[in-house]
Motif scaffolding. Sequence first.
Motif, PDB file in Angstrom:
ATOM      1  N   PHE A  36       0.969  -1.179   0.095  1.00 20.18           N
ATOM      2  CA  PHE A  36       0.193   0.076   0.001  1.00 20.18           C
ATOM      3  C   PHE A  36       0.764   1.312   0.053  1.00 20.18           C
ATOM      4  CE2 PHE A  36       0.407   1.344   4.472  1.00 20.18           C
ATOM      5  CZ  PHE A  36       0.731   0.434   5.012  1.00 20.18           C
ATOM      6  N   ARG A  37       0.243   2.252  -0.040  1.00 16.29           N
ATOM      7  CA  ARG A  37       1.051   3.822  -0.309  1.00 16.29           C
ATOM      8  C   ARG A  37       0.259   4.774   0.524  1.00 16.29           C
ATOM      9  NH1 ARG A  37       0.651   4.751  -6.897  1.00 16.29           N
ATOM     10  NH2 ARG A  37      -1.619   5.640  -6.966  1.00 16.29           N
ATOM     11  N   GLN A  38       1.183   5.704   0.785  1.00 15.52           N
ATOM     12  CA  GLN A  38       0.416   6.942   1.330  1.00 15.52           C
ATOM     13  C   GLN A  38       1.467   8.209   0.895  1.00 15.52           C
ATOM     14  OE1 GLN A  38      -0.081   6.765   5.606  1.00 15.52           O
ATOM     15  NE2 GLN A  38      -1.739   8.150   5.615  1.00 15.52           N
ATOM     16  N   ALA A  39       0.767   9.099   0.638  1.00 19.93           N
ATOM     17  CA  ALA A  39       1.080  10.369   0.044  1.00 19.93           C
ATOM     18  C   ALA A  39       0.888  11.297   0.989  1.00 19.93           C
ATOM     19  CB  ALA A  39       0.641  10.793  -1.287  1.00 19.93           C
ATOM     20  N   PRO A  40       1.719  12.541   1.388  1.00 16.86           N
ATOM     21  CA  PRO A  40       1.476  13.484   2.478  1.00 16.86           C
ATOM     22  C   PRO A  40       0.201  14.052   2.399  1.00 16.86           C
ATOM     23  CG  PRO A  40       3.701  13.884   1.385  1.00 16.86           C
ATOM     24  CD  PRO A  40       3.024  12.720   0.562  1.00 16.86           C
ATOM     25  N   GLY A  41      -0.438  14.001   3.356  1.00 16.39           N
ATOM     26  CA  GLY A  41      -1.939  14.692   3.210  1.00 16.39           C
ATOM     27  C   GLY A  41      -3.039  13.786   2.977  1.00 16.39           C
ATOM     28  N   MET A  42      -2.709  12.770   2.363  1.00 17.05           N
ATOM     29  CA  MET A  42      -3.590  11.693   1.882  1.00 17.05           C
ATOM     30  C   MET A  42      -3.907  10.382   2.793  1.00 17.05           C
ATOM     31  SD  MET A  42      -4.117  13.321  -1.228  1.00 17.05           S
ATOM     32  CE  MET A  42      -4.755  12.145  -2.244  1.00 17.05           C
ATOM     33  N   GLU A  43      -5.126   9.740   2.425  1.00 14.46           N
ATOM     34  CA  GLU A  43      -5.291   8.644   3.054  1.00 14.46           C
ATOM     35  C   GLU A  43      -4.385   7.478   2.520  1.00 14.46           C
ATOM     36  OE1 GLU A  43     -10.004   9.292   4.250  1.00 14.46           O
ATOM     37  OE2 GLU A  43      -9.506   7.634   3.032  1.00 14.46           O
ATOM     38  N   ARG A  44      -4.305   6.392   3.252  1.00 13.44           N
ATOM     39  CA  ARG A  44      -3.800   5.172   2.690  1.00 13.44           C
ATOM     40  C   ARG A  44      -4.370   4.612   1.448  1.00 13.44           C
ATOM     41  NH1 ARG A  44      -2.762   0.425   7.027  1.00 13.44           N
ATOM     42  NH2 ARG A  44      -5.159   0.028   6.306  1.00 13.44           N
ATOM     43  N   GLU A  45      -3.508   4.179   0.517  1.00  9.71           N
ATOM     44  CA  GLU A  45      -4.372   3.458  -0.799  1.00  9.71           C
ATOM     45  C   GLU A  45      -3.759   2.032  -0.808  1.00  9.71           C
ATOM     46  OE1 GLU A  45      -3.327   5.742  -4.265  1.00  9.71           O
ATOM     47  OE2 GLU A  45      -4.474   4.401  -5.597  1.00  9.71           O
ATOM     48  N   GLY A  46      -4.309   1.196  -1.128  1.00 11.47           N
ATOM     49  CA  GLY A  46      -4.090  -0.096  -1.286  1.00 11.47           C
ATOM     50  C   GLY A  46      -3.597  -0.186  -2.878  1.00 11.47           C
ATOM     51  N   VAL A  47      -2.452  -0.714  -2.916  1.00 10.83           N
ATOM     52  CA  VAL A  47      -1.804  -0.977  -4.446  1.00 10.83           C
ATOM     53  C   VAL A  47      -1.963  -2.350  -4.643  1.00 10.83           C
ATOM     54  CG1 VAL A  47       0.289  -0.942  -5.357  1.00 10.83           C
ATOM     55  CG2 VAL A  47      -0.155   0.836  -3.789  1.00 10.83           C
ATOM     56  N   SER A  48      -1.794  -3.554  -4.121  1.00  2.00           N
ATOM     57  CA  SER A  48      -1.765  -4.662  -4.644  1.00  2.00           C
ATOM     58  C   SER A  48      -1.592  -5.925  -3.392  1.00  2.00           C
ATOM     59  CB  SER A  48      -0.557  -5.001  -5.584  1.00  2.00           C
ATOM     60  OG  SER A  48      -0.728  -6.138  -6.307  1.00  2.00           O
ATOM     61  N   CYS A  49      -2.244  -7.001  -3.998  1.00  2.00           N
ATOM     62  CA  CYS A  49      -2.172  -8.255  -2.772  1.00  2.00           C
ATOM     63  C   CYS A  49      -2.194  -9.306  -3.673  1.00  2.00           C
ATOM     64  CB  CYS A  49      -3.534  -7.892  -2.066  1.00  2.00           C
ATOM     65  SG  CYS A  49      -3.605  -9.274  -0.819  1.00  2.00           S
ATOM     66  N   GLY A  60      -4.972  -2.071  -7.226  1.00  2.00           N
ATOM     67  CA  GLY A  60      -5.963  -0.745  -7.260  1.00  2.00           C
ATOM     68  C   GLY A  60      -6.179  -0.135  -8.751  1.00  2.00           C
ATOM     69  N   ASN A  61      -7.148   0.346  -8.736  1.00  2.00           N
ATOM     70  CA  ASN A  61      -7.542   1.035 -10.161  1.00  2.00           C
ATOM     71  C   ASN A  61      -6.590   1.836 -10.795  1.00  2.00           C
ATOM     72  OD1 ASN A  61      -9.790  -0.491 -10.514  1.00  2.00           O
ATOM     73  ND2 ASN A  61     -10.976   0.997  -9.489  1.00  2.00           N
ATOM     74  N   SER A  62      -5.806   2.730  -9.949  1.00  2.23           N
ATOM     75  CA  SER A  62      -4.870   3.604 -10.478  1.00  2.23           C
ATOM     76  C   SER A  62      -3.545   2.995 -10.847  1.00  2.23           C
ATOM     77  CB  SER A  62      -4.792   4.680  -9.059  1.00  2.23           C
ATOM     78  OG  SER A  62      -4.079   4.078  -8.235  1.00  2.23           O
ATOM     79  N   VAL A  63      -3.332   1.615 -10.370  1.00  2.00           N
ATOM     80  CA  VAL A  63      -1.901   1.224 -10.991  1.00  2.00           C
ATOM     81  C   VAL A  63      -2.155   0.014 -11.711  1.00  2.00           C
ATOM     82  CG1 VAL A  63      -1.005   1.851  -8.782  1.00  2.00           C
ATOM     83  CG2 VAL A  63      -1.904  -0.396  -9.065  1.00  2.00           C
ATOM     84  N   LYS A  64      -3.457  -0.471 -12.078  1.00  2.30           N
ATOM     85  CA  LYS A  64      -3.561  -1.692 -12.722  1.00  2.30           C
ATOM     86  C   LYS A  64      -3.202  -1.553 -14.064  1.00  2.30           C
ATOM     87  CE  LYS A  64      -7.590  -3.209 -11.699  1.00  2.30           C
ATOM     88  NZ  LYS A  64      -8.977  -3.357 -11.362  1.00  2.30           N
ATOM     89  N   GLY A  65      -2.425  -2.397 -14.830  1.00  2.00           N
ATOM     90  CA  GLY A  65      -1.808  -2.520 -15.914  1.00  2.00           C
ATOM     91  C   GLY A  65      -0.440  -1.810 -16.023  1.00  2.00           C
ATOM     92  N   ARG A  66      -0.151  -1.228 -15.059  1.00  3.37           N
ATOM     93  CA  ARG A  66       1.315  -0.619 -14.766  1.00  3.37           C
ATOM     94  C   ARG A  66       2.316  -1.269 -13.721  1.00  3.37           C
ATOM     95  NH1 ARG A  66       1.781   4.360 -13.314  1.00  3.37           N
ATOM     96  NH2 ARG A  66      -0.028   4.422 -11.798  1.00  3.37           N
ATOM     97  N   PHE A  67       1.707  -1.796 -12.541  1.00  3.40           N
ATOM     98  CA  PHE A  67       2.446  -2.346 -11.614  1.00  3.40           C
ATOM     99  C   PHE A  67       2.135  -3.834 -11.493  1.00  3.40           C
ATOM    100  CE2 PHE A  67       2.338   1.423  -8.496  1.00  3.40           C
ATOM    101  CZ  PHE A  67       2.998   2.263  -9.463  1.00  3.40           C
ATOM    102  N   TYR A 100      -5.843  -8.400   1.942  1.00  3.93           N
ATOM    103  CA  TYR A 100      -7.199  -8.973   1.407  1.00  3.93           C
ATOM    104  C   TYR A 100      -7.578  -8.221   0.001  1.00  3.93           C
ATOM    105  CZ  TYR A 100      -6.937  -9.738   6.348  1.00  3.93           C
ATOM    106  OH  TYR A 100      -6.688 -10.149   7.445  1.00  3.93           O
ATOM    107  N   ALA A 101      -8.426  -8.996  -0.581  1.00  2.00           N
ATOM    108  CA  ALA A 101      -8.670  -8.758  -2.128  1.00  2.00           C
ATOM    109  C   ALA A 101      -9.374  -7.089  -2.226  1.00  2.00           C
ATOM    110  CB  ALA A 101      -9.848  -9.955  -2.563  1.00  2.00           C
ATOM    111  N   ASP A 102      -9.956  -6.841  -1.248  1.00  2.00           N
ATOM    112  CA  ASP A 102     -10.464  -5.233  -1.436  1.00  2.00           C
ATOM    113  C   ASP A 102      -9.652  -4.179  -1.008  1.00  2.00           C
ATOM    114  OD1 ASP A 102     -11.986  -5.272   2.253  1.00  2.00           O
ATOM    115  OD2 ASP A 102      -9.991  -5.471   1.305  1.00  2.00           O
ATOM    116  N   LEU A 103      -8.145  -4.523  -0.749  1.00  2.00           N
ATOM    117  CA  LEU A 103      -7.065  -3.805  -0.544  1.00  2.00           C
ATOM    118  C   LEU A 103      -7.356  -2.465   0.493  1.00  2.00           C
ATOM    119  CD1 LEU A 103      -6.175  -3.144  -4.376  1.00  2.00           C
ATOM    120  CD2 LEU A 103      -5.196  -5.044  -2.749  1.00  2.00           C
ATOM    121  N   HIS A 104      -8.156  -3.002   1.394  1.00  2.00           N
ATOM    122  CA  HIS A 104      -8.543  -1.977   2.354  1.00  2.00           C
ATOM    123  C   HIS A 104      -7.722  -2.010   3.616  1.00  2.00           C
ATOM    124  CE1 HIS A 104     -12.502  -0.709   0.448  1.00  2.00           C
ATOM    125  NE2 HIS A 104     -11.335  -0.227  -0.117  1.00  2.00           N
ATOM    126  N   GLU A 105      -7.277  -3.555   4.179  1.00  2.00           N
ATOM    127  CA  GLU A 105      -6.637  -3.669   5.422  1.00  2.00           C
ATOM    128  C   GLU A 105      -5.448  -4.524   5.187  1.00  2.00           C
ATOM    129  OE1 GLU A 105     -11.073  -4.544   7.553  1.00  2.00           O
ATOM    130  OE2 GLU A 105      -9.299  -5.706   8.112  1.00  2.00           O
TER     131      GLU A 105
END
Length: 119
Positions: A36-49, A60-67, A100-105
């Motif tokens: 997962f990743r976290q940018a300054p001032g942003m919420e944690r974002e699940g990347v992959s599992c 995650g939708n923002s990295v799909k096809g690139r990561f 987990y598959a939902d990339l939330h936890e």
Amino acid sequence: VQLQASGGGLVQPGGSLRLSCSGSGFSLDYYSIGWFRQAPGMEREGVSCITSHDGLTYYGNSVKGRFTIASDNAKNAFYLQMNSLKPEDTAVYYCAAGCYADLHEYDYFGQGTQVTVSS
């Protein structure tokens, strides 16, 4: 459970980086692992599992096809290949055990590695 991410750095937009994670105190045979990743001032974002019970991968939708996530169970290590990087990918990246598959936890994670995408 201990995890250590490495491989971050400064890269130009469109470039690539490969993050690595070494783990101890658990086995990749029995734990789902991911990033997962976290940018300054942003919420944690699940990347992959990768879920351990079926070996399926999730992105995650923002990295799909690139990561791409991969694991080496014999080394108890896993990786995140990041291609076509964008400035919005800039964040601290954390590797985790227990995802987990939902990339939330993510149950266990260590110190992250900084990725900066900038020209």
